[in-house]
Design a protein around this motif. Structure first.
Motif, PDB file in Angstrom:
ATOM      1  N   PHE A 171      26.369  13.541   7.781  1.00 36.29           N
ATOM      2  CA  PHE A 171      27.138  13.172   6.598  1.00 36.29           C
ATOM      3  C   PHE A 171      26.515  13.775   5.344  1.00 36.29           C
ATOM      4  CE2 PHE A 171      27.946   9.965   9.760  1.00 36.29           C
ATOM      5  CZ  PHE A 171      29.333   9.800   9.691  1.00 36.29           C
ATOM      6  N   ASN A 172      27.330  14.497   4.606  1.00 37.70           N
ATOM      7  CA  ASN A 172      26.916  15.059   3.325  1.00 37.70           C
ATOM      8  C   ASN A 172      27.520  14.206   2.222  1.00 37.70           C
ATOM      9  OD1 ASN A 172      26.720  16.634   0.926  1.00 37.70           O
ATOM     10  ND2 ASN A 172      26.404  18.454   2.184  1.00 37.70           N
ATOM     11  N   CYS A 173      26.680  13.679   1.345  1.00 41.77           N
ATOM     12  CA  CYS A 173      27.150  12.714   0.350  1.00 41.77           C
ATOM     13  C   CYS A 173      28.088  13.313  -0.687  1.00 41.77           C
ATOM     14  CB  CYS A 173      25.969  12.041  -0.338  1.00 41.77           C
ATOM     15  SG  CYS A 173      25.161  10.810   0.726  1.00 41.77           S
ATOM     16  N   SER A 174      28.214  14.637  -0.744  1.00 37.78           N
ATOM     17  CA  SER A 174      29.206  15.211  -1.648  1.00 37.78           C
ATOM     18  C   SER A 174      30.621  14.925  -1.158  1.00 37.78           C
ATOM     19  CB  SER A 174      28.990  16.722  -1.780  1.00 37.78           C
ATOM     20  OG  SER A 174      29.148  17.357  -0.527  1.00 37.78           O
ATOM     21  N   ASN A 175      30.775  14.497   0.085  1.00 33.77           N
ATOM     22  CA  ASN A 175      32.084  14.110   0.623  1.00 33.77           C
ATOM     23  C   ASN A 175      32.328  12.610   0.534  1.00 33.77           C
ATOM     24  OD1 ASN A 175      32.638  16.756   1.331  1.00 33.77           O
ATOM     25  ND2 ASN A 175      31.788  16.543   3.381  1.00 33.77           N
ATOM     26  N   SER A 176      31.434  11.904  -0.115  1.00 36.41           N
ATOM     27  CA  SER A 176      31.550  10.444  -0.164  1.00 36.41           C
ATOM     28  C   SER A 176      32.302  10.010  -1.423  1.00 36.41           C
ATOM     29  CB  SER A 176      30.148   9.814  -0.149  1.00 36.41           C
ATOM     30  OG  SER A 176      30.231   8.416  -0.286  1.00 36.41           O
ATOM     31  N   PHE A 177      33.487   9.442  -1.227  1.00 31.68           N
ATOM     32  CA  PHE A 177      34.283   8.859  -2.310  1.00 31.68           C
ATOM     33  C   PHE A 177      34.738   7.486  -1.823  1.00 31.68           C
ATOM     34  CE2 PHE A 177      34.540  13.371  -3.061  1.00 31.68           C
ATOM     35  CZ  PHE A 177      34.574  13.507  -4.444  1.00 31.68           C
ATOM     36  N   PHE A 178      34.473   6.431  -2.589  1.00 31.29           N
ATOM     37  CA  PHE A 178      34.813   5.105  -2.090  1.00 31.29           C
ATOM     38  C   PHE A 178      34.938   4.117  -3.248  1.00 31.29           C
ATOM     39  CE2 PHE A 178      30.237   5.602  -2.058  1.00 31.29           C
ATOM     40  CZ  PHE A 178      29.739   4.419  -2.574  1.00 31.29           C
ATOM     41  N   SER A 179      35.427   2.929  -2.911  1.00 34.71           N
ATOM     42  CA  SER A 179      35.580   1.844  -3.870  1.00 34.71           C
ATOM     43  C   SER A 179      34.745   0.659  -3.418  1.00 34.71           C
ATOM     44  CB  SER A 179      37.045   1.436  -4.000  1.00 34.71           C
ATOM     45  OG  SER A 179      37.832   2.520  -4.442  1.00 34.71           O
ATOM     46  N   VAL A 180      34.360  -0.173  -4.395  1.00 30.97           N
ATOM     47  CA  VAL A 180      33.642  -1.413  -4.110  1.00 30.97           C
ATOM     48  C   VAL A 180      34.357  -2.532  -4.859  1.00 30.97           C
ATOM     49  CG1 VAL A 180      31.459  -2.653  -4.245  1.00 30.97           C
ATOM     50  CG2 VAL A 180      31.452  -0.185  -3.852  1.00 30.97           C
ATOM     51  N   THR A 181      34.728  -3.569  -4.161  1.00 29.33           N
ATOM     52  CA  THR A 181      35.465  -4.675  -4.770  1.00 29.33           C
ATOM     53  C   THR A 181      34.821  -6.007  -4.422  1.00 29.33           C
ATOM     54  OG1 THR A 181      36.976  -4.790  -2.871  1.00 29.33           O
ATOM     55  CG2 THR A 181      37.664  -3.434  -4.746  1.00 29.33           C
ATOM     56  N   VAL A 182      35.024  -6.981  -5.301  1.00 26.40           N
ATOM     57  CA  VAL A 182      34.669  -8.382  -5.058  1.00 26.40           C
ATOM     58  C   VAL A 182      35.903  -9.183  -5.381  1.00 26.40           C
ATOM     59  CG1 VAL A 182      33.254 -10.326  -5.773  1.00 26.40           C
ATOM     60  CG2 VAL A 182      32.228  -8.059  -5.564  1.00 26.40           C
ATOM     61  N   GLY A 183      36.586  -9.668  -4.356  1.00 25.07           N
ATOM     62  CA  GLY A 183      37.835 -10.379  -4.567  1.00 25.07           C
ATOM     63  C   GLY A 183      38.850  -9.472  -5.246  1.00 25.07           C
ATOM     64  N   GLU A 184      39.389  -9.925  -6.370  1.00 25.09           N
ATOM     65  CA  GLU A 184      40.380  -9.134  -7.097  1.00 25.09           C
ATOM     66  C   GLU A 184      39.756  -8.219  -8.145  1.00 25.09           C
ATOM     67  OE1 GLU A 184      43.063 -11.944  -8.759  1.00 25.09           O
ATOM     68  OE2 GLU A 184      43.930 -12.546  -6.830  1.00 25.09           O
ATOM     69  N   PHE A 185      38.453  -8.200  -8.190  1.00 25.29           N
ATOM     70  CA  PHE A 185      37.759  -7.381  -9.192  1.00 25.29           C
ATOM     71  C   PHE A 185      37.263  -6.084  -8.563  1.00 25.29           C
ATOM     72  CE2 PHE A 185      37.658 -11.581 -10.978  1.00 25.29           C
ATOM     73  CZ  PHE A 185      37.807 -11.372 -12.353  1.00 25.29           C
ATOM     74  N   THR A 186      37.491  -4.967  -9.258  1.00 27.46           N
ATOM     75  CA  THR A 186      37.055  -3.654  -8.798  1.00 27.46           C
ATOM     76  C   THR A 186      35.796  -3.259  -9.557  1.00 27.46           C
ATOM     77  OG1 THR A 186      39.336  -2.982  -8.332  1.00 27.46           O
ATOM     78  CG2 THR A 186      37.696  -1.231  -8.564  1.00 27.46           C
ATOM     79  N   LEU A 187      34.705  -3.109  -8.808  1.00 27.14           N
ATOM     80  CA  LEU A 187      33.454  -2.704  -9.429  1.00 27.14           C
ATOM     81  C   LEU A 187      33.352  -1.188  -9.537  1.00 27.14           C
ATOM     82  CD1 LEU A 187      30.954  -5.151  -7.642  1.00 27.14           C
ATOM     83  CD2 LEU A 187      32.468  -5.568  -9.603  1.00 27.14           C
ATOM     84  N   LEU A 188      33.710  -0.491  -8.473  1.00 25.33           N
ATOM     85  CA  LEU A 188      33.667   0.972  -8.438  1.00 25.33           C
ATOM     86  C   LEU A 188      34.954   1.473  -7.803  1.00 25.33           C
ATOM     87  CD1 LEU A 188      30.008   1.454  -7.073  1.00 25.33           C
ATOM     88  CD2 LEU A 188      30.739   1.630  -9.465  1.00 25.33           C
ATOM     89  N   ASN A 189      35.453   2.586  -8.299  1.00 28.91           N
ATOM     90  CA  ASN A 189      36.678   3.158  -7.744  1.00 28.91           C
ATOM     91  C   ASN A 189      36.546   4.678  -7.698  1.00 28.91           C
ATOM     92  OD1 ASN A 189      39.400   3.145  -6.789  1.00 28.91           O
ATOM     93  ND2 ASN A 189      40.063   3.782  -8.826  1.00 28.91           N
ATOM     94  N   ASN A 190      36.905   5.257  -6.551  1.00 30.36           N
ATOM     95  CA  ASN A 190      36.768   6.705  -6.366  1.00 30.36           C
ATOM     96  C   ASN A 190      35.362   7.151  -6.745  1.00 30.36           C
ATOM     97  OD1 ASN A 190      37.704   9.311  -5.707  1.00 30.36           O
ATOM     98  ND2 ASN A 190      38.089   9.770  -7.852  1.00 30.36           N
TER      99      ASN A 190
END
Length: 865
Positions: A122-141
Motif C-alpha cells: 500500500f502506497n499512502c499517496s493512494n489513500s483517500f478516506f473520511s472519518v466520522t463520529v455519528g453525524e459529525f464529519t471530522l475528515l473528508n477526502n
C-alpha cells in the motif's frame, strides 16, 4: 486616571471574571480515563515521552479485524521523535469503526496520528478516506500524504474535541473513498481522553454585545502555541495530553519582538476560579512582548499569521500572564483579529493587582474567503494610546485556535493542494483484491517538481502587506480583508472561459510568449504521453499541480507539469516559465521543451530529471545519503546556474525562490535550477533594486527584501546560503518541532558559527569525510551569504569561486593552498568564458564536456561581472 479609562478597566475585569467563574464549575472534573492505542501493534509499547500505547485490536469487532490488515512502515523518517505509534499501522479497505466505552456526559479529546509512509503493498499517496463520529464529519477526502508534502512534515496529528454524546459508546468510523480507485484508509495511533468542560460562551469579534455558545460544538484544534517559549510535549501538559508548539514560524515579518521568562522566584499563582488544566504553567512562565523602545513599537504590531480553512467559525483563545509589571496602567494594549478590534485597553495587572496571575480570553470569528483570496487568520496586538500607559508594549503567553463545526456537522477542510482525482472506481479495469501485490509504481520525482510552501504554518500571506499594516496600525477595525492580486491583468484582451476551470480557452499565449521559441503540444499528445494522466505516472505534486512522467516523440522521457484544473493560481507562473525558459539554455538550468494550453489547460513539458530534487537526498526520504563530494558538485552546479541568471543572460534575472526542492538532479547527478514562476527581471544600470511584492518561501526569504520590498540578486544569494547549510546539515530550513532557537536553520547556523560550534550541525553521514580546511571555507561562504544587509553579501560569482576552492581543498588536502586557488581560478575562468560565448551568440547550451580540472592561463576576478 480619566473616568472613561476606569470604565474600560471595569468592563475588562467583568469580562475576564465572568469567563473564569463559568469555568470554575468544571474545576473538580478530572481526566478519569483515556485510551492510547498504537494501531497495528501486538503488545504494549512506550514512546519517547514515557507514555504507554496499547494494541488497538480490542476495540475492533471480529468482523472489523478480518476486514483490516496490520503493517509495519518500511522506513522510519529521521524526524520521528519516536517509532511509537508511527511505525505500525492498521489499513482498511472497507468502512470500519472503532468502538470505545465512554462516559455519556463527558467531553473528549480525539487525536488521530498518521504517518504516510509505505506499508507492504500500500502506497499512502493512494489513500483517500473520511472519518466520522455519528453525524459529525471530522475528515473528508483526507490525504495524509498530500498534507505531509504540503507541510514538509513526516507525520500528521489531527486533534478534535467532542461534546458529550449522551451515549455509553463512541464509534469512530473510517471510510475509504468510493470515488477513487484502490483508495484505502489507514491510521497509526488513536487517543481518546476524557476532559472537563473548558469551553464557554465567547465574544463575537465585531459584535461586542453578542456571544456565541461553543459548548454544543465539535471542534478541531488548528494551532496551539506556547508564545515565546519552547515545544511542550504531551507528557508535560496539565493532564490533557496536549502538545504546545513554538510560535516563531507564525510570526509576521522581521519584527519578532522579544521573549522573556518569569523569574524562578516568582510563583505563577492560578486564581481560585481558574483550573490549572486550562494551560500548563510552562505556558504562563514564558511570553513574547514588543521590546523597550516605544518609538519602534508605535510603528508595528506584534502579529501572527495562520493558514486556515475558509468559511468556518473559529474560537481564538489568548492566554495571558504578566510577570513583569507591578502596577496598573504600566502596560495596556489592544487585540485585533483579522483586522477587526477584538478587545481594547487590556491591562492584566488591573484584573488582579498582582504579578504572575494567569488568565485567558476567548473570541469567536467567522472567517470568509472568496475564490482566489488568501485563507488566513491574523492575530495582532498593539499598545493602546488612550490610557497613556507607562510602557508602550504588549504581552502574550499562549494562543489556541479551534475550528467549530458548520451547520451540517462538518469539520473537514480541503487538502492543501487540491489535485485531479485518481482513476475513478467505475474504470473498466478490474479492481485488485484486498491482498493484491500490485502497487503503484512511482517514478522518481522529476524536473520542476516545486516545493510546497510551508503549510498551514508556513505560507506567506503578505501580498496585501502595505494595506493591512496601515489598517492594523490605525486600529485594525476594518472588517474587510484584502485579497491576493488579481490573476488576470486588466490590460489583457477579452477572453472566453471554460465552464470547467474558468481559465482562458484562447490558445495564442504560447506563440505570443518566448519569442516563438516554445514548442506547442496538443492536448491529445499530452494525454497520450501520460496515458490519460494515469495516476501511476504521478511523480510529484507542487503548488502548480501534479507532475507526470510522460513520453513524447516515440519514447523520449519527459516531465509533464499540469496545472490544477480547479484553480487559476498558476497562470502567472505558467506565463513566466514560458517567457523565461524558452529563451534560456544552460547546462545548469532545467530545460523547457514546450507547453500546452488547449481546452483551458496549462501544461508545461520539461526534460526529465531522473534523480529528483536535492531535498529528497538530504532528508525525509528513504534515499542513500549523498557523499560530501557529491554535495559539493551539486552546490557548484546550482551556483553556476544562478550566476548565469544574474550575469550571463541578456538581462539580470532574479530567481526569487531558491531552495532545495527547486534544485533538480538528472541521471548523471548534474544539478539544474528549476521553477521560474516567481522570477523577476532585475534592475537596469540606473537602478539598485526592483520594488515588488514579497514572494518566496519561509526559511529562505531574504530579511532585507522582506523589510523593504526591494528585490536584488542578493536576495537569491541569501536563499542560496540557506541551501548551503541544508546541504551540510541534512536538515530542513524550518523545523517547528525543534527548540525555538533551532527552528530556523539560518538563525541556528549563524548562532553556532558565532560560538565556533559549527561542527554540531554537520550531517553525521558526511562528518568523517570533510577536510577541516574545506569545512571552514564552506561554512564561511554560507555565513557571508546570510549577512543581514545585501551589500555585505558576496555576488553569486564570488560564491561560485569559493565553492570551486572548497572542492580543490577537499580533492587535494595535502597540496599547497596556492595550487588550490589556481585550480579554482581556472574552473571559474572556464565557466565565465562559456558565459561570454553564450552571451555573444544568444542564450545557448553550456558545453557538457568541460571539467573543473581543465586549465585556463588567465586569473579571473571571482566577484563576477
Amino acid at each position: 486616571m480619566k473616568l472613561c479609562t476606569c470604565v474600560n478597566f471595569l468592563v475588562i475585569v467583568t469580562t475576564f471574571c465572568s469567563i473564569l467563574s463559568k469555568v470554575n464549575s468544571s474545576k473538580n472534573d478530572t481526566n478519569s480515563y483515556s485510551f492510547v492505542l498504537a494501531c497495528g501493534a501486538t503488545n504494549n509499547a512506550t514512546d519517547a515521552d514515557g507514555r504507554i500505547w496499547s494494541p488497538d485490536s480490542t476495540y475492533l469487532s471480529s468482523s472489523s479485524s478480518s476486514n483490516s490488515i496490520t503493517s509495519k512502515a518500511k522506513y522510519q523518517d529521521p524526524s520521528l521523535t519516536s517509532d511509537i505509534p508511527y511505525m505500525t499501522a492498521r489499513i482498511f479497505k472497507t468502512q470500519t469503526a472503532y468502538t470505545f466505552p465512554i462516559s455519556p456526559k463527558s467531553r473528549h479529546w480525539i487525536r488521530l496520528h498518521f504517518y504516510p509512509s509505505s506499508y507492504d503493498n500500500f502506497n499512502c499517496s493512494n489513500s483517500f478516506f473520511s472519518v466520522t463520529v455519528g453525524e459529525f464529519t471530522l475528515l473528508n477526502n483526507f490525504s495524509a500524504s498530500i498534507i505531509a508534502q504540503a507541510l514538509t512534515q513526516a507525520y500528521i496529528i489531527r486533534e478534535f474535541t467532542l461534546v458529550p454524546l449522551q451515549t455509553s459508546t463512541l464509534n469512530i468510523t473510517f471510510s475509504p473513498s468510493s470515488v477513487y480507485k484502490d483508495a484505502f484508509a489507514f491510521i497509526n495511533g488513536v487517543e481518546i481522553v476524557s476532559m472537563p468542560e473548558i469551553f464557554q460562551a465567547a465574544t463575537m469579534v465585531g459584535f461586542t454585545d453578542q456571544t456565541t455558545d461553543t459548548q454544543d460544538s465539535f471542534m478541531q484544534t488548528m494551532f496551539r502555541l506556547n508564545i515565546g517559549g519552547q515545544y511542550i510535549p504531551a507528557g508535560n501538559d496539565s493532564g490533557l495530553g496536549r502538545i504546545w508548539y513554538d510560535d516563531a514560524p507564525y510570526l509576521f515579518g522581521a519584527s519578532f519582538g522579544i521573549t522573556s521568562v518569569a523569574n524562578n522566584s516568582l510563583k505563577i499563582a492560578y486564581p481560585s476560579n481558574l483550573p490549572e488544566y486550562i494551560a500548563p504553567v510552562d505556558v504562563y512562565r514564558t511570553a513574547r512582548s514588543m521590546g523597550p523602545n516605544p518609538d519602534v513599537n508605535r510603528n508595528y504590531n506584534l502579529t501572527w499569521i495562520f493558514q486556515i480553512d475558509a468559511n468556518f467559525t473559529y474560537l481564538v483563545r489568548l492566554h495571558f500572564c504578566d510577570f513583569e509589571m507591578k502596577r496598573m496602567n504600566q502596560r495596556v494594549f489592544n487585540i485585533y483579529i483579522n483586522n477587526q478590534t477584538a478587545l481594547e485597553d487590556v491591562d492584566l495587572i488591573a484584573l488582579y493587582a498582582a504579578q504572575g496571575v494567569p488568565a485567558y480570553k476567548d473570541f469567536v470569528i467567522y472567517a470568509t474567503a472568496q475564490p482566489g483570496d488568501d485563507q488566513e487568520m491574523w492575530v495582532a496586538l498593539h499598545p493602546s494610546d488612550k490610557t497613556r500607559a507607562q510602557f508602550y508594549d504588549v504581552i502574550l503567553n499562549g494562543l489556541e485556535i479551534f475550528k467549530i463545526n458548520d451547520t451540517t456537522g462538518n469539520l473537514a477542510g480541503p487538502n492543501p493542494v487540491p489535485s485531479p482525482p485518481p482513476v475513478l472506481a467505475t474504470d473498466s479495469q478490474p479492481k485488485p483484491s484486498f491482498a493484491s501485490n500490485k502497487t503503484s509504481k512511482k517514478g522518481i520525482i522529476a524536473g520542476s517538481v516545486v516545493g510546497m510552501a510551508a503549510g498551514f504554518g508556513i505560507v506567506l500571506g503578505v501580498l496585501a502587506f502595505v494595506k493591512r499594516r496601515k489598517n492594523m496600525s490605525n486600529g485594525g477595525n476594518k472588517s474587510s480583508r484584502g485579497g491576493w492580486l488579481p490573476i488576470y491583468s486588466s490590460s489583457r484582451t477579452t477572453e472566453t472561459r471554460t465552464t470547467i476551470s474558468g481559465k482562458s480557452s484562447r490558445s495564442s499565449h504560447i506563440s505570443n510568449m518566448g519569442g516563438g521559441l516554445c514548442r506547442r503540444f496538443s492536448f491529445d499528445e499530452i494525454k497520450h504521453g501520460t496515458k490519460n494522466f494515469d495516476e501511476s505516472r504521478v511523480i510529484g505534486v507542487g503548488g502548480f499541480g501534479k507532475v507526470y512522467r510522460g513520453e513524447i516523440d516515440g519514447g523520449t522521457i519527459v516531465a509533464i507539469k499540469r496545472a490544477n484544473p480547479s484553480s487559476e493560481q498558476g497562470l502567472h507562473e505558467f506565463q513566466t516559465e514560458i517567457d523565461l525558459l524558452s529563451k534560456l539554455r544552460h547546462r545548469h538550468l532545467v530545460s523547457l521543451i514546450g507547453a500546452c494550453e488547449d481546452n483551458g489547460e496549462m501544461i508545461l513539458v520539461y526534460d526529465y530529471m531522473a534523480n529528483g530534487t536535492l531535498r529528497e537526498h538530504l532528508y525525509k526520504h528513504n534515499k542513500p545519503p549523498l557523499s560530501w563530494k557529491q554535495r559539493l558538485d551539486i552546490c557548484i552546479g546550482a551556483a553556476r546556474g544562478l550566476h548565469y541568471l544574474h550575469t550571463g543572460a541578456r538581462y539580470t534575472i532574479i530567481h526569487r525562490d531558491v531552495k532545495t526542492t527547486n534544485i533538480l538532479l538528472d541521471d548523471k547527478w548534474v544539478a539544474k535550477v528549476s521553477d521560474f514562476g516567481l522570477s523577476k527581471t532585475g534592475p537596469n544600470l540606473h537602478q539598485t533594486h526592483v520594488s515588488t511584492m514579497i514572494k518566496g518561501s519561509f526559511g529562505y526569504l531574504d530579511p532585507e527584501y522582506f523589510r523593504r520590498q526591494q528585490l536584488t540578486e542578493k536576495s537569491d544569494v541569501y536563499s542560496f546560503g540557506v541551501v548551503l547549510f541544508e546541504v551540510i546539515s541534512g536538515r530542513p530550513a524550518l523545523n517547528p518541532s525543534l527548540p525555538k532557537e533551532q527552528v530556523s536553520l539560518a538563525d541556528w547556523a549563524l548562532h553556532c558559527h558565532r560560538r565556533n560550534t559549527t561542527k554540531e550541525i554537520v550531517d553525521p553521514h558526511i562528518k568523517g569525510e570533510i577536510i577541516q580546511e574545506c569545512l571552514k571555507q564552506f561554512v564561511d561562504t554560507a555565513v557571508s551569504c546570510l549577512s543581514d544587509h545585501g551589500t555585505d553579501r558576496p555576488s553569486m560569482g564570488s560564491v561560485l569561486w569559493n565553492l570551486e576552492y572548497c572542492l580543490q581543498l577537499q580533492s587535494n588536502p595535502d597540496g599547497p593552498k596556492v595550487v588550490a586557488e589556481q585550480k579554482a581560478n581556472d574552473a571559474y575562468a572556464m565557466h565565465t568564458e562559456l558565459l561570454s560565448i553564450e552571451e555573444e551568440g544568444g542564450e545557448g547550451q553550456e558545453s557538457e564536456d568541460h571539467s573543473t580540472e581543465a586549465a585556463f592561463s588567465q586569473i579571473v576576478n571571482p566577484q563576477g561581472r
